[in-house]
Each structure stands twice: as structure tokens, then as C-alpha cells.
Scaffold this motif. Sequence first.
Motif, PDB file in Angstrom:
ATOM      1  N   PRO A 165       0.825  -1.208   0.000  1.00 47.54           N
ATOM      2  CA  PRO A 165       0.000   0.000   0.000  1.00 47.54           C
ATOM      3  C   PRO A 165       0.857   1.256   0.000  1.00 47.54           C
ATOM      4  CG  PRO A 165      -0.802  -1.593   1.593  1.00 47.54           C
ATOM      5  CD  PRO A 165       0.511  -2.106   1.120  1.00 47.54           C
ATOM      6  N   ARG A 166       0.383   2.263  -0.726  1.00 50.90           N
ATOM      7  CA  ARG A 166       1.116   3.533  -0.814  1.00 50.90           C
ATOM      8  C   ARG A 166       0.107   4.679  -0.794  1.00 50.90           C
ATOM      9  NH1 ARG A 166       4.825   3.671  -5.830  1.00 50.90           N
ATOM     10  NH2 ARG A 166       5.728   1.932  -4.673  1.00 50.90           N
ATOM     11  N   GLY A 167       0.126   5.449   0.282  1.00 51.13           N
ATOM     12  CA  GLY A 167      -0.842   6.533   0.399  1.00 51.13           C
ATOM     13  C   GLY A 167      -2.254   5.972   0.444  1.00 51.13           C
ATOM     14  N   GLU A 168      -3.093   6.431  -0.474  1.00 47.56           N
ATOM     15  CA  GLU A 168      -4.464   5.948  -0.544  1.00 47.56           C
ATOM     16  C   GLU A 168      -4.586   4.713  -1.411  1.00 47.56           C
ATOM     17  OE1 GLU A 168      -6.977   9.102  -1.835  1.00 47.56           O
ATOM     18  OE2 GLU A 168      -6.660  10.349  -0.060  1.00 47.56           O
ATOM     19  N   GLN A 169      -3.498   4.273  -1.996  1.00 51.63           N
ATOM     20  CA  GLN A 169      -3.510   3.100  -2.873  1.00 51.63           C
ATOM     21  C   GLN A 169      -3.310   1.838  -2.038  1.00 51.63           C
ATOM     22  OE1 GLN A 169      -3.968   3.322  -6.470  1.00 51.63           O
ATOM     23  NE2 GLN A 169      -4.657   5.286  -5.636  1.00 51.63           N
ATOM     24  N   THR A 170      -4.276   0.933  -2.077  1.00 44.73           N
ATOM     25  CA  THR A 170      -4.181  -0.325  -1.337  1.00 44.73           C
ATOM     26  C   THR A 170      -3.250  -1.298  -2.058  1.00 44.73           C
ATOM     27  OG1 THR A 170      -6.022  -1.353  -2.525  1.00 44.73           O
ATOM     28  CG2 THR A 170      -6.573   0.000  -0.585  1.00 44.73           C
ATOM     29  N   ALA A 285     -10.444 -23.453 -20.013  1.00 42.47           N
ATOM     30  CA  ALA A 285     -10.059 -22.993 -18.675  1.00 42.47           C
ATOM     31  C   ALA A 285      -9.761 -24.187 -17.774  1.00 42.47           C
ATOM     32  CB  ALA A 285     -11.163 -22.141 -18.075  1.00 42.47           C
ATOM     33  N   ALA A 286      -8.520 -24.273 -17.307  1.00 40.53           N
ATOM     34  CA  ALA A 286      -8.117 -25.379 -16.445  1.00 40.53           C
ATOM     35  C   ALA A 286      -8.575 -25.161 -15.009  1.00 40.53           C
ATOM     36  CB  ALA A 286      -6.602 -25.548 -16.487  1.00 40.53           C
ATOM     37  N   GLY A 287      -8.658 -23.900 -14.600  1.00 39.20           N
ATOM     38  CA  GLY A 287      -9.073 -23.615 -13.238  1.00 39.20           C
ATOM     39  C   GLY A 287      -8.847 -22.156 -12.901  1.00 39.20           C
ATOM     40  N   ALA A 288      -9.035 -21.821 -11.637  1.00 42.01           N
ATOM     41  CA  ALA A 288      -8.895 -20.439 -11.192  1.00 42.01           C
ATOM     42  C   ALA A 288      -8.093 -20.401  -9.897  1.00 42.01           C
ATOM     43  CB  ALA A 288     -10.265 -19.804 -10.973  1.00 42.01           C
ATOM     44  N   ILE A 289      -7.232 -19.400  -9.796  1.00 44.68           N
ATOM     45  CA  ILE A 289      -6.489 -19.120  -8.574  1.00 44.68           C
ATOM     46  C   ILE A 289      -7.018 -17.791  -8.032  1.00 44.68           C
ATOM     47  CG2 ILE A 289      -4.202 -18.771  -7.571  1.00 44.68           C
ATOM     48  CD1 ILE A 289      -3.071 -20.126 -10.096  1.00 44.68           C
ATOM     49  N   LEU A 290      -7.524 -17.809  -6.814  1.00 44.65           N
ATOM     50  CA  LEU A 290      -8.181 -16.659  -6.210  1.00 44.65           C
ATOM     51  C   LEU A 290      -7.335 -16.163  -5.051  1.00 44.65           C
ATOM     52  CD1 LEU A 290     -11.530 -18.554  -6.166  1.00 44.65           C
ATOM     53  CD2 LEU A 290     -10.962 -16.801  -7.829  1.00 44.65           C
ATOM     54  N   VAL A 291      -6.811 -14.946  -5.167  1.00 47.13           N
ATOM     55  CA  VAL A 291      -5.867 -14.420  -4.194  1.00 47.13           C
ATOM     56  C   VAL A 291      -6.504 -13.245  -3.453  1.00 47.13           C
ATOM     57  CG1 VAL A 291      -3.551 -13.479  -3.840  1.00 47.13           C
ATOM     58  CG2 VAL A 291      -3.972 -15.092  -5.724  1.00 47.13           C
ATOM     59  N   ASP A 292      -6.675 -13.399  -2.161  1.00 46.44           N
ATOM     60  CA  ASP A 292      -7.260 -12.356  -1.315  1.00 46.44           C
ATOM     61  C   ASP A 292      -6.155 -11.424  -0.841  1.00 46.44           C
ATOM     62  OD1 ASP A 292      -8.595 -10.781   0.474  1.00 46.44           O
ATOM     63  OD2 ASP A 292      -9.411 -12.417   1.662  1.00 46.44           O
ATOM     64  N   LEU A 293      -6.184 -10.174  -1.294  1.00 42.43           N
ATOM     65  CA  LEU A 293      -5.152  -9.198  -0.939  1.00 42.43           C
ATOM     66  C   LEU A 293      -5.597  -8.281   0.187  1.00 42.43           C
ATOM     67  CD1 LEU A 293      -3.722  -8.215  -4.453  1.00 42.43           C
ATOM     68  CD2 LEU A 293      -2.872  -9.905  -2.819  1.00 42.43           C
ATOM     69  N   THR A 294      -6.679  -8.614   0.856  1.00 39.34           N
ATOM     70  CA  THR A 294      -7.172  -7.754   1.930  1.00 39.34           C
ATOM     71  C   THR A 294      -6.119  -7.590   3.019  1.00 39.34           C
ATOM     72  OG1 THR A 294      -9.428  -8.495   1.506  1.00 39.34           O
ATOM     73  CG2 THR A 294      -8.996  -7.411   3.618  1.00 39.34           C
ATOM     74  N   ALA A 295      -5.437  -8.684   3.374  1.00 41.33           N
ATOM     75  CA  ALA A 295      -4.453  -8.622   4.455  1.00 41.33           C
ATOM     76  C   ALA A 295      -3.273  -7.738   4.104  1.00 41.33           C
ATOM     77  CB  ALA A 295      -3.950 -10.040   4.785  1.00 41.33           C
ATOM     78  N   SER A 296      -3.013  -7.542   2.788  1.00 41.06           N
ATOM     79  CA  SER A 296      -1.879  -6.712   2.390  1.00 41.06           C
ATOM     80  C   SER A 296      -2.202  -5.233   2.486  1.00 41.06           C
ATOM     81  CB  SER A 296      -1.463  -7.048   0.954  1.00 41.06           C
ATOM     82  OG  SER A 296      -2.478  -6.653   0.029  1.00 41.06           O
ATOM     83  N   ASP A 297      -3.475  -4.888   2.717  1.00 39.16           N
ATOM     84  CA  ASP A 297      -3.865  -3.497   2.819  1.00 39.16           C
ATOM     85  C   ASP A 297      -3.598  -2.958   4.225  1.00 39.16           C
ATOM     86  OD1 ASP A 297      -4.690  -3.779   0.254  1.00 39.16           O
ATOM     87  OD2 ASP A 297      -6.830  -3.940   0.725  1.00 39.16           O
TER      88      ASP A 297
END
Length: 297
Positions: A165-170, A285-297
Motif C-alpha cells: 500500500p502507498r498513500g491511498e492506494q491499497t 479454462a483449467a481452473g482459477a487461482i483466487l488471491v485475497d489481498l485484503t491482508a496486504s492493505d
Amino acid sequence: MPDEEAYTKFNLQDIYRLHSDRVVIREFQRSEEALNGADWEWWFHSGGHGFGMRVQAKRAKRGGGYELEHVVRRTGARQSELLVQDAQAVGCFPAYVLYNHRNWVAASPLGQVTACRHGPGEQRQLGCTLVSALTVHAVLRSRPVKAAYVRDRSVPWHRLLCDGPRGEQTGLHMAHTAAKHLHQRGLHDLRAAIRAEVRWSKNRDRYGAAARYGPWDESEEAGEGGTMATPDVPDPDYQRAEDEVLGMPIYRGIGETLEQPLSPLPDRVRAMIEGAVTEPPDERAAGAILVDLTASD
């Protein structure tokens, strides 16, 4: 030697083992024929918003090249074109993951291993790199196809998530910005390849068969990011050629995709995050990878 499917499974196992608190993997059931030309969706999200990437893996061959010209046997379609078409259809950025040999040393500033907030850069980080599918399309317009250009314009895949995160950018905003920059460079590469074709055609008319041809002429000075520099004075022939190519159905709307802001996640992606069964967007489509970036905010 393991193929792309095997390397992808190995990597996904490690990613999930290390980050199971924020990574969800959904593998789709597919027919055997659909294995030919399959790719993955990556979705990065936080608070119901996010962005997606449609990703095709390519393993480096013994000589260091990649099977970029692969044609899907059942349909006769080019895999590289299907990737861009499928990405456009679901609002994702189209990209390639390259599984590389350990002895590769990047020749372009784009691929150099550099320090980030997580620590110093290391050679081993070049084992898995990421490049825009538009850069691949640029190189495929030349003969002979020089896969080294694709490799040297790729970046270690972890760099997509390096900026916090940088300033208001998560953290999500920063990852989205990194993904857009990757594909904006790809679009620049594609435009450069189109201009090179026009230049070669003019040189052929003037010098005959001795005229040189390639998307990145070695006599050109590189522009920002290692891509071929744009002429200071616009050439109307260049513009006409760019308009013709980028107006093709496969590329139509690509500029808008690269500029779109973070958006609410599609319903099917929300369903996958919540653990509900959902249908793949298409048979490749072989599949999906779902990455939760909430913790990085």
C-alpha cells in the motif's frame, strides 16, 4: 521432462501450502481434448472488487525457446489467439507464465532481478516469469520467431505483488497497476512490431530482397522499458497499419481493458471464493487461482 501442466500443478501446490490463508484454488473438470490449449484464470481481490488475468504456461525447451506457435489440433486455431480472445471475453488481462532454465540471464532491463521490499533479487527468481500475451503476438509477427525477445521482456512473477500500500492506494490497487503496466508494455511491443512491418515493406520496395525484417531491429535504440522506441514524427503509414491490426476482432477493445479501473468481481468469481460450484467460462479454462489481498492493505 515434465510438461506445463505438471509444472503448474507443482507450483500451485507450493503456493497453496505457503499461503492457504489467502489463496483458493478451483480446478475445473475438462474433457481430454480440452487439455490442448488450456489456461488458468488468476483473480486478485479485496472487499468484493478485483481484477483478473488469463494465463497460459509455457516451458522452456532445451534450446531456450518456447512453443509459442502452438496450434490447437482439434480446431486448427492458434493457442496465442485463443488466449487473447478468451481473456477479452471475461474481462481479463492476457498473459504467459514462462517456466525457465536456471541458467538464464536476462538481456533486457525488464527481466533483470532487482531488490524489492521483500529482500534482494536472486537468480532463482527467474525460474517463473510473466509476460503480456501482446508481447508474444508482437514476436509472432516476425520470421524467424525469436522467443528470446519474449523471455527478455518477462519479469519474475512475484513482482506483480511486490508493491505494498502507498498513500491511498491499497495493495490491490498496486497489484492492478503492476498488471496494467505489464500489458501496456505488451501493447507498445505489438505496435512496434506493426511499425517494423511497414518499415520492412518500404525497405523492400527500395532495396529488394536484402531488406531486413524483424519486430525489433537491432539498429533501433530501445525506448523506455526495453521496447522499441516510437518515432518522434508520426508516420501516417504506421498509423494506418496500427488502426488496421488493432481494429481486428481479436484486439478490439484491448485498449479499454488496459485502462479499466478495479471493478466488482463477476458473480461466478464470487461463487468460487465462497466455495460454491461454478461452471468454467470456456472449455480451455483449467481452473482459477483466487488471491485475497485484503491482508496486504
